[in-house]
Design an enzyme around this catalytic site. Structure first.
Site, PDB file in Angstrom:
ATOM      1  N   ARG A  12     -22.600 -81.860 -21.180  1.00 44.68           N
ATOM      2  CA  ARG A  12     -21.594 -81.507 -20.174  1.00 44.68           C
ATOM      3  C   ARG A  12     -20.876 -80.209 -20.554  1.00 44.68           C
ATOM      4  O   ARG A  12     -20.519 -79.415 -19.685  1.00 44.68           O
ATOM      5  CB  ARG A  12     -20.587 -82.659 -20.028  1.00 44.68           C
ATOM      6  CG  ARG A  12     -19.564 -82.450 -18.926  1.00 44.68           C
ATOM      7  CD  ARG A  12     -18.668 -83.669 -18.740  1.00 44.68           C
ATOM      8  NE  ARG A  12     -17.840 -83.947 -19.898  1.00 44.68           N
ATOM      9  CZ  ARG A  12     -17.040 -84.990 -20.032  1.00 44.68           C
ATOM     10  NH1 ARG A  12     -16.954 -85.879 -19.061  1.00 44.68           N
ATOM     11  NH2 ARG A  12     -16.313 -85.174 -21.110  1.00 44.68           N
TER      12      ARG A  12
ATOM     13  N   ARG B 156      -5.735 -96.655 -20.709  1.00 43.11           N
ATOM     14  CA  ARG B 156      -6.425 -96.230 -21.925  1.00 43.11           C
ATOM     15  C   ARG B 156      -5.827 -96.867 -23.175  1.00 43.11           C
ATOM     16  O   ARG B 156      -6.248 -96.563 -24.290  1.00 43.11           O
ATOM     17  CB  ARG B 156      -6.370 -94.713 -22.046  1.00 43.11           C
ATOM     18  CG  ARG B 156      -7.727 -94.064 -21.739  1.00 43.11           C
ATOM     19  CD  ARG B 156      -7.629 -92.576 -21.921  1.00 43.11           C
ATOM     20  NE  ARG B 156      -8.891 -91.919 -22.073  1.00 43.11           N
ATOM     21  CZ  ARG B 156      -9.612 -91.411 -21.079  1.00 43.11           C
ATOM     22  NH1 ARG B 156      -9.234 -91.541 -19.843  1.00 43.11           N
ATOM     23  NH2 ARG B 156     -10.737 -90.789 -21.340  1.00 43.11           N
TER      24      ARG B 156
ATOM     25  N   ARG C 229     -14.821 -77.396 -19.993  1.00 43.12           N
ATOM     26  CA  ARG C 229     -13.720 -78.205 -20.525  1.00 43.12           C
ATOM     27  C   ARG C 229     -13.532 -77.903 -22.005  1.00 43.12           C
ATOM     28  O   ARG C 229     -14.460 -78.028 -22.793  1.00 43.12           O
ATOM     29  CB  ARG C 229     -14.018 -79.696 -20.315  1.00 43.12           C
ATOM     30  CG  ARG C 229     -13.540 -80.198 -18.977  1.00 43.12           C
ATOM     31  CD  ARG C 229     -13.925 -81.618 -18.723  1.00 43.12           C
ATOM     32  NE  ARG C 229     -13.433 -82.571 -19.715  1.00 43.12           N
ATOM     33  CZ  ARG C 229     -13.449 -83.877 -19.548  1.00 43.12           C
ATOM     34  NH1 ARG C 229     -13.907 -84.391 -18.424  1.00 43.12           N
ATOM     35  NH2 ARG C 229     -12.997 -84.685 -20.493  1.00 43.12           N
TER      36      ARG C 229
ATOM     37  N   LYS D 130     -17.792 -92.638 -16.405  1.00 47.43           N
ATOM     38  CA  LYS D 130     -16.781 -93.196 -15.487  1.00 47.43           C
ATOM     39  C   LYS D 130     -16.624 -92.304 -14.244  1.00 47.43           C
ATOM     40  O   LYS D 130     -16.650 -92.790 -13.124  1.00 47.43           O
ATOM     41  CB  LYS D 130     -15.416 -93.332 -16.189  1.00 47.43           C
ATOM     42  CG  LYS D 130     -15.439 -94.210 -17.437  1.00 47.43           C
ATOM     43  CD  LYS D 130     -14.064 -94.337 -18.067  1.00 47.43           C
ATOM     44  CE  LYS D 130     -13.522 -93.060 -18.678  1.00 47.43           C
ATOM     45  NZ  LYS D 130     -14.199 -92.608 -19.902  1.00 47.43           N
TER      46      LYS D 130
ATOM     47  N   ARG E  72     -11.839 -87.862 -30.023  1.00 51.18           N
ATOM     48  CA  ARG E  72     -11.682 -88.681 -28.810  1.00 51.18           C
ATOM     49  C   ARG E  72     -12.332 -90.050 -29.019  1.00 51.18           C
ATOM     50  O   ARG E  72     -11.796 -91.061 -28.582  1.00 51.18           O
ATOM     51  CB  ARG E  72     -12.298 -87.959 -27.608  1.00 51.18           C
ATOM     52  CG  ARG E  72     -11.448 -86.781 -27.174  1.00 51.18           C
ATOM     53  CD  ARG E  72     -12.196 -85.834 -26.289  1.00 51.18           C
ATOM     54  NE  ARG E  72     -12.573 -86.430 -25.033  1.00 51.18           N
ATOM     55  CZ  ARG E  72     -13.467 -85.900 -24.201  1.00 51.18           C
ATOM     56  NH1 ARG E  72     -14.087 -84.773 -24.518  1.00 51.18           N
ATOM     57  NH2 ARG E  72     -13.738 -86.492 -23.071  1.00 51.18           N
TER      58      ARG E  72
HETATM   59  P1  B4P Z   1     -18.538 -88.389 -17.068  1.00 51.92           P
HETATM   60  O1  B4P Z   1     -18.752 -89.201 -15.827  1.00 51.92           O
HETATM   61  O2  B4P Z   1     -18.010 -87.001 -16.907  1.00 51.92           O
HETATM   62  O3  B4P Z   1     -17.675 -89.164 -18.179  1.00 51.92           O
HETATM   63  P2  B4P Z   1     -16.221 -89.812 -18.270  1.00 51.92           P
HETATM   64  O4  B4P Z   1     -16.437 -91.177 -18.854  1.00 51.92           O
HETATM   65  O5  B4P Z   1     -15.519 -89.764 -16.939  1.00 51.92           O
HETATM   66  O6  B4P Z   1     -15.449 -88.797 -19.232  1.00 51.92           O
HETATM   67  P3  B4P Z   1     -14.130 -88.616 -20.111  1.00 51.92           P
HETATM   68  O7  B4P Z   1     -13.644 -89.941 -20.640  1.00 51.92           O
HETATM   69  O8  B4P Z   1     -14.570 -87.605 -21.085  1.00 51.92           O
HETATM   70  O9  B4P Z   1     -12.967 -87.914 -19.317  1.00 51.92           O
HETATM   71  P4  B4P Z   1     -11.452 -88.089 -18.843  1.00 51.92           P
HETATM   72  O10 B4P Z   1     -11.286 -87.019 -17.859  1.00 51.92           O
HETATM   73  O11 B4P Z   1     -11.182 -89.504 -18.399  1.00 51.92           O
HETATM   74  O12 B4P Z   1     -19.957 -88.357 -17.812  1.00 51.92           O
HETATM   75  C1  B4P Z   1     -20.146 -87.586 -18.987  1.00 51.92           C
HETATM   76  C2  B4P Z   1     -21.430 -86.760 -18.875  1.00 51.92           C
HETATM   77  O13 B4P Z   1     -22.561 -87.633 -18.871  1.00 51.92           O
HETATM   78  C3  B4P Z   1     -21.534 -85.930 -17.573  1.00 51.92           C
HETATM   79  O14 B4P Z   1     -22.022 -84.668 -17.891  1.00 51.92           O
HETATM   80  C4  B4P Z   1     -22.536 -86.701 -16.710  1.00 51.92           C
HETATM   81  O15 B4P Z   1     -23.300 -85.836 -15.894  1.00 51.92           O
HETATM   82  C5  B4P Z   1     -23.402 -87.383 -17.752  1.00 51.92           C
HETATM   83  N1  B4P Z   1     -23.905 -88.691 -17.311  1.00 51.92           N
HETATM   84  C6  B4P Z   1     -23.222 -89.622 -16.600  1.00 51.92           C
HETATM   85  N2  B4P Z   1     -23.993 -90.706 -16.369  1.00 51.92           N
HETATM   86  C7  B4P Z   1     -25.193 -90.465 -16.986  1.00 51.92           C
HETATM   87  C8  B4P Z   1     -26.411 -91.217 -17.132  1.00 51.92           C
HETATM   88  N3  B4P Z   1     -26.559 -92.419 -16.591  1.00 51.92           N
HETATM   89  N4  B4P Z   1     -27.415 -90.648 -17.842  1.00 51.92           N
HETATM   90  C9  B4P Z   1     -27.295 -89.423 -18.389  1.00 51.92           C
HETATM   91  N5  B4P Z   1     -26.179 -88.665 -18.283  1.00 51.92           N
HETATM   92  C10 B4P Z   1     -25.130 -89.171 -17.590  1.00 51.92           C
HETATM   93  O16 B4P Z   1     -10.459 -87.840 -20.106  1.00 51.92           O
HETATM   94  C11 B4P Z   1     -10.158 -86.591 -20.718  1.00 51.92           C
HETATM   95  C12 B4P Z   1      -8.858 -86.620 -21.581  1.00 51.92           C
HETATM   96  O17 B4P Z   1      -7.699 -86.808 -20.726  1.00 51.92           O
HETATM   97  C13 B4P Z   1      -8.692 -87.724 -22.625  1.00 51.92           C
HETATM   98  O18 B4P Z   1      -9.356 -87.425 -23.841  1.00 51.92           O
HETATM   99  C14 B4P Z   1      -7.143 -87.792 -22.806  1.00 51.92           C
HETATM  100  O19 B4P Z   1      -6.654 -86.779 -23.656  1.00 51.92           O
HETATM  101  C15 B4P Z   1      -6.627 -87.522 -21.402  1.00 51.92           C
HETATM  102  N6  B4P Z   1      -6.351 -88.777 -20.653  1.00 51.92           N
HETATM  103  C16 B4P Z   1      -7.021 -89.202 -19.536  1.00 51.92           C
HETATM  104  N7  B4P Z   1      -6.526 -90.385 -19.105  1.00 51.92           N
HETATM  105  C17 B4P Z   1      -5.511 -90.727 -19.968  1.00 51.92           C
HETATM  106  C18 B4P Z   1      -4.644 -91.855 -20.068  1.00 51.92           C
HETATM  107  N8  B4P Z   1      -4.694 -92.869 -19.195  1.00 51.92           N
HETATM  108  N9  B4P Z   1      -3.727 -91.898 -21.091  1.00 51.92           N
HETATM  109  C19 B4P Z   1      -3.645 -90.889 -21.962  1.00 51.92           C
HETATM  110  N10 B4P Z   1      -4.464 -89.784 -21.942  1.00 51.92           N
HETATM  111  C20 B4P Z   1      -5.385 -89.704 -20.954  1.00 51.92           C
END
Ligand code: B4P
Length: 188
Positions: free
Chosen positions: A126, A87, A132, A14, A143
């Site tokens: 990552r 979420r 992190r 995302k 998660r």
């Molecule tokens: P990212 O792009 O970093 O993944 P993400 O989906 O944004 O991550 P996440 O859900 O963990 O984080 P968030 O901060 O929202 O990609 C992951 C990895 O894959 C990276 O290293 C990237 O380089 C690699 N990658 C990407 N695309 C690729 C591809 N095509 N091929 C290969 N590799 C690839 O959430 C963190 C925490 O915050 C949650 O657990 C929760 O505790 C809290 N939180 C956030 N929002 C909340 C909400 N609305 N309500 C309650 N808690 C919340």
């Protein structure tokens, strides 16, 4: 004015895709994960509470997250990209109300589909560079459990409103971005 939700399991990409979409459409990027990590970084009492929740792999309480989103929508008069929010279904309902309150509505929700083994692989990869504390095997499993129980139903919520756009989240970052942009352009 476009308002888009980018949706998917933890590690689905995302944040990665949001960076490209923001450039493509000039949207404001609202990542609840980033906003929560900023609160932790300034070491407030609230930040300490948030850190212990995030380190366990659970979701932070709706009150905290909803207030952050309300402030973000009120601040900017541009189109927005919501990343990591909503979420759970309660947050999805609140987002509808907040958008309406500010005279906006959702253009679509882009859902990234990535198999579980690949999600774990990406998050462990990552972990080597992110610093992190929630990128470790035990927290990642929790998660994903939270995602299955609470976040996945959000997809049905948007599907029932005809707003869900499904995109295959496997492949190169660029090819996924091209697929997302082509879907969004159909709905502009
Ligand atoms: P990212 O792009 O970093 O993944 P993400 O989906 O944004 O991550 P996440 O859900 O963990 O984080 P968030 O901060 O929202 O990609 C992951 C990895 O894959 C990276 O290293 C990237 O380089 C690699 N990658 C990407 N695309 C690729 C591809 N095509 N091929 C290969 N590799 C690839 O959430 C963190 C925490 O915050 C949650 O657990 C929760 O505790 C809290 N939180 C956030 N929002 C909340 C909400 N609305 N309500 C309650 N808690 C919340």
């Amino acid at each position: 004015m476009m308002n888009i939700v980018i949706f998917g399991a933890p590690g689905a990409g995302k944040g990665t895709q949001s960076d490209l979409l923001v450039k493509q459409y000039g949207l404001i990027h609202v990542s609840t994960g980033d906003l929560l990590r900023k609160e932790i970084a300034v070491q407030t009492e609230l930040g300490k509470r948030i850190k212990s929740i995030m380190d366990s792999g659970s979701l932070v309480s709706d009150d905290i997250v909803v207030e952050m989103i309300d402030n973000a929508i009120a601040k900017d008069n541009y189109g927005m990209l919501f990343d990591g929010f909503p979420r759970n279904v309660a947050q999805a309902e609140v987002l509808d109300k907040l958008l309406a309150k500010h005279g906006r509505k959702l253009t679509c929700m882009v859902s990234l589909d990535v198999p579980r083994e690949e999600l774990i692989r990406r998050m462990l990869e990552r972990a080597k560079v992110s610093g992190r504390s929630d990128d470790n095997e035990e927290t990642i499993k929790n998660r994903l459990k939270e995602y299955e129980a609470k976040t996945k139903p959000v997809a049905d919520y948007y599907e029932s409103k005809g707003l869900q756009v499904k995109v295959n989240g496997m492949g190169s970052v660029e090819s996924i971005s091209t697929a997302i942009i082509s879907e969004i352009d159909k709905r502009k």
